[in-house]
Design a protein around this motif. Structure first.
Motif, mmCIF file in Angstrom:
data_model
loop_
_atom_site.group_PDB
_atom_site.id
_atom_site.type_symbol
_atom_site.label_atom_id
_atom_site.label_comp_id
_atom_site.label_asym_id
_atom_site.label_seq_id
_atom_site.Cartn_x
_atom_site.Cartn_y
_atom_site.Cartn_z
ATOM 1 N N ALA A 198 15.551 -5.619 14.107
ATOM 2 C CA ALA A 198 16.018 -4.612 15.079
ATOM 3 C C ALA A 198 17.368 -5.051 15.638
ATOM 4 C CB ALA A 198 14.976 -4.387 16.160
ATOM 5 N N ASP A 199 17.455 -5.262 16.966
ATOM 6 C CA ASP A 199 18.747 -5.638 17.553
ATOM 7 C C ASP A 199 18.798 -7.126 17.887
ATOM 8 O OD1 ASP A 199 16.929 -5.642 19.596
ATOM 9 O OD2 ASP A 199 18.173 -4.523 21.008
ATOM 10 N N ARG A 200 17.928 -7.934 17.270
ATOM 11 C CA ARG A 200 17.878 -9.360 17.561
ATOM 12 C C ARG A 200 18.035 -10.177 16.284
ATOM 13 N NH1 ARG A 200 12.982 -10.586 18.502
ATOM 14 N NH2 ARG A 200 12.152 -8.581 17.835
ATOM 15 N N SER A 201 18.522 -11.390 16.453
ATOM 16 C CA SER A 201 18.592 -12.332 15.347
ATOM 17 C C SER A 201 17.535 -13.406 15.579
ATOM 18 C CB SER A 201 19.987 -12.970 15.269
ATOM 19 O OG SER A 201 20.956 -11.986 14.972
ATOM 20 N N VAL A 202 16.645 -13.576 14.604
ATOM 21 C CA VAL A 202 15.554 -14.531 14.753
ATOM 22 C C VAL A 202 15.604 -15.556 13.628
ATOM 23 C CG1 VAL A 202 14.107 -12.804 15.883
ATOM 24 C CG2 VAL A 202 13.884 -13.177 13.423
ATOM 25 N N GLN A 203 15.058 -16.728 13.901
ATOM 26 C CA GLN A 203 15.067 -17.784 12.898
ATOM 27 C C GLN A 203 14.158 -17.405 11.733
ATOM 28 O OE1 GLN A 203 14.693 -21.722 14.449
ATOM 29 N NE2 GLN A 203 14.300 -22.649 12.456
ATOM 30 N N ALA A 204 14.655 -17.619 10.536
ATOM 31 C CA ALA A 204 13.892 -17.266 9.340
ATOM 32 C C ALA A 204 12.805 -18.296 9.072
ATOM 33 C CB ALA A 204 14.832 -17.175 8.136
ATOM 34 N N SER A 205 11.632 -17.801 8.756
ATOM 35 C CA SER A 205 10.519 -18.680 8.388
ATOM 36 C C SER A 205 10.754 -19.229 6.979
ATOM 37 C CB SER A 205 9.214 -17.897 8.418
ATOM 38 O OG SER A 205 9.248 -16.864 7.432
ATOM 39 N N ILE A 206 9.923 -20.178 6.584
ATOM 40 C CA ILE A 206 9.982 -20.720 5.218
ATOM 41 C C ILE A 206 9.793 -19.595 4.199
ATOM 42 C CG2 ILE A 206 8.774 -22.192 3.551
ATOM 43 C CD1 ILE A 206 8.072 -24.040 5.945
ATOM 44 N N GLU A 207 8.886 -18.675 4.516
ATOM 45 C CA GLU A 207 8.597 -17.577 3.584
ATOM 46 C C GLU A 207 9.800 -16.646 3.431
ATOM 47 O OE1 GLU A 207 5.266 -19.653 4.749
ATOM 48 O OE2 GLU A 207 6.411 -18.421 6.177
ATOM 49 N N VAL A 208 10.433 -16.301 4.541
ATOM 50 C CA VAL A 208 11.619 -15.444 4.481
ATOM 51 C C VAL A 208 12.724 -16.138 3.697
ATOM 52 C CG1 VAL A 208 13.490 -14.464 5.849
ATOM 53 C CG2 VAL A 208 11.128 -14.112 6.568
ATOM 54 N N TRP A 209 12.917 -17.428 3.965
ATOM 55 C CA TRP A 209 13.945 -18.204 3.256
ATOM 56 C C TRP A 209 13.720 -18.125 1.745
ATOM 57 C CZ3 TRP A 209 17.158 -22.360 5.722
ATOM 58 C CH2 TRP A 209 17.985 -22.997 4.805
ATOM 59 N N GLU A 210 12.482 -18.336 1.304
ATOM 60 C CA GLU A 210 12.166 -18.295 -0.125
ATOM 61 C C GLU A 210 12.387 -16.907 -0.715
ATOM 62 O OE1 GLU A 210 11.179 -20.699 -2.462
ATOM 63 O OE2 GLU A 210 12.023 -21.935 -0.860
ATOM 64 N N ILE A 211 11.999 -15.880 0.042
ATOM 65 C CA ILE A 211 12.166 -14.505 -0.443
ATOM 66 C C ILE A 211 13.644 -14.160 -0.558
ATOM 67 C CG2 ILE A 211 11.809 -12.074 0.167
ATOM 68 C CD1 ILE A 211 9.090 -13.089 1.439
ATOM 69 N N LEU A 212 14.447 -14.550 0.425
ATOM 70 C CA LEU A 212 15.887 -14.303 0.362
ATOM 71 C C LEU A 212 16.498 -14.980 -0.854
ATOM 72 C CD1 LEU A 212 16.972 -14.780 4.105
ATOM 73 C CD2 LEU A 212 17.049 -12.653 2.800
ATOM 74 N N GLU A 263 9.494 -13.313 15.717
ATOM 75 C CA GLU A 263 9.976 -14.524 16.371
ATOM 76 C C GLU A 263 8.952 -15.647 16.272
ATOM 77 O OE1 GLU A 263 11.747 -14.305 20.177
ATOM 78 O OE2 GLU A 263 12.817 -12.446 19.769
ATOM 79 N N SER A 264 7.674 -15.292 16.222
ATOM 80 C CA SER A 264 6.636 -16.320 16.063
ATOM 81 C C SER A 264 6.133 -16.257 14.622
ATOM 82 C CB SER A 264 5.509 -16.099 17.068
ATOM 83 O OG SER A 264 5.033 -14.764 17.000
ATOM 84 N N ASP A 265 4.902 -15.803 14.407
ATOM 85 C CA ASP A 265 4.347 -15.733 13.062
ATOM 86 C C ASP A 265 4.732 -14.421 12.371
ATOM 87 O OD1 ASP A 265 3.189 -18.175 13.202
ATOM 88 O OD2 ASP A 265 1.143 -17.466 13.513
ATOM 89 N N ASP A 266 5.317 -14.526 11.174
ATOM 90 C CA ASP A 266 5.549 -13.330 10.361
ATOM 91 C C ASP A 266 4.180 -12.780 9.938
ATOM 92 O OD1 ASP A 266 8.168 -14.101 10.552
ATOM 93 O OD2 ASP A 266 8.322 -14.804 8.484
ATOM 94 N N TYR A 267 4.157 -11.495 9.614
ATOM 95 C CA TYR A 267 2.922 -10.962 9.053
ATOM 96 C C TYR A 267 3.239 -10.140 7.811
ATOM 97 C CZ TYR A 267 3.876 -6.471 11.463
ATOM 98 O OH TYR A 267 4.436 -5.300 11.892
ATOM 99 N N PHE A 268 2.209 -9.923 6.995
ATOM 100 C CA PHE A 268 2.357 -9.250 5.714
ATOM 101 C C PHE A 268 1.437 -8.038 5.682
ATOM 102 C CE2 PHE A 268 3.476 -13.622 5.276
ATOM 103 C CZ PHE A 268 4.486 -13.701 4.317
ATOM 104 N N THR A 269 1.925 -6.982 5.013
ATOM 105 C CA THR A 269 1.125 -5.774 4.833
ATOM 106 C C THR A 269 1.225 -5.339 3.369
ATOM 107 O OG1 THR A 269 2.964 -4.291 5.366
ATOM 108 C CG2 THR A 269 1.537 -4.987 7.197
ATOM 109 N N LEU A 270 0.295 -4.481 2.963
ATOM 110 C CA LEU A 270 0.373 -3.912 1.616
ATOM 111 C C LEU A 270 1.548 -2.952 1.536
ATOM 112 C CD1 LEU A 270 -3.391 -3.149 0.877
ATOM 113 C CD2 LEU A 270 -1.927 -4.748 -0.385
#
Length: 211
Positions: free
Chosen positions: A123-137, A202-209
């Motif tokens: 949205a309008d914020r910058s948040v630290q990327a999790s390990i999972e986001v880093w790998e996906i990027l 900002e805390s735990d990422d979550y996953f959906t189908l």
């Protein structure tokens, strides 16, 4: 870019692709916004714009630009490419606009004292990327068919998602009774295979189908 275009952008307010800064104070923090935009969908960082979107400008705007360009060069890896527009508002003040595209070199990261931190835009914020986001990027830069085996843990995952609609790495690890690193690896693989969507938080990422 013209001053009118700057004002038109600023009038939209901060969002996924727009960030305002009144001045280049604490450049080591502002570079996080550059990283987040380049890692996500691109956008602009505007120096000399108030939080409410007023293009009030900043005195000695060239000095603000110098400070930011130095921080970008010294703190962001790999090297970040951008377009820069410096526009006068009046004889004393100006505004600077840094324009970034979604980077082909992502994930970019901030390196201070040997520590690496990456960021993304939510949205309008910058948040630290999790390990999972880093790998996906990292892996989504060169998309290719992802092969995975549909086994017990995937069956548990999909059944849980049908019931709860969302799941975190920690929850998946606990429910499937597998190590956290394996839960993480499985979820990342399924995102890359277009089976799941990741929702960075900002805390735990979550996953959906993926629908």
């Amino acid at each position: 870019m013209t001053l009118q275009e700057v004002k038109s952008l600023a009038a939209k307010g901060e969002g996924l692709k727009i960030e305002f800064k009144k001045k280049a104070a604490y450049p080591e923090k502002i570079v996080r916004e550059f990283i987040a935009l380049a890692n996500t969908a691109g956008g602009v960082v505007m120096i000399g714009v108030d939080d409410d979107g007023t293009v009030s400008g900043q005195r000695f705007i060239e000095e603000e630009v110098y400070v930011m360009e130095k921080a970008i060069k010294e703190l962001i890896f790999p090297a970040l490419h951008y377009e820069l527009f410096v526009l006068p508002i009046n004889s004393k003040k100006g505004v600077a606009v840094f324009k970034l595209e979604q980077s082909q070199s992502r994930p970019h990261y901030l390196k201070i004292d040997k520590k690496r931190q990456s960021f993304i835009r939510v949205a309008d914020r910058s948040v630290q990327a999790s390990i999972e986001v880093w790998e996906i990027l990292k892996k989504s830069k060169n998309p290719r068919d992802v092969v995975f085996t549909y086994g017990r843990k995937e069956e548990i995952l999909l059944k849980t998602l049908e019931e709860k609609q969302r799941i975190s790495v920690r929850e998946f690890s606990k429910i499937a009774k597998i190590p956290k690193f394996l839960a993480s690896k499985t979820l990342v693989r399924l995102v890359l295979a277009n089976v799941l969507l990741i929702h960075p938080q900002e805390s735990d990422d979550y996953f959906t189908l993926k629908e």
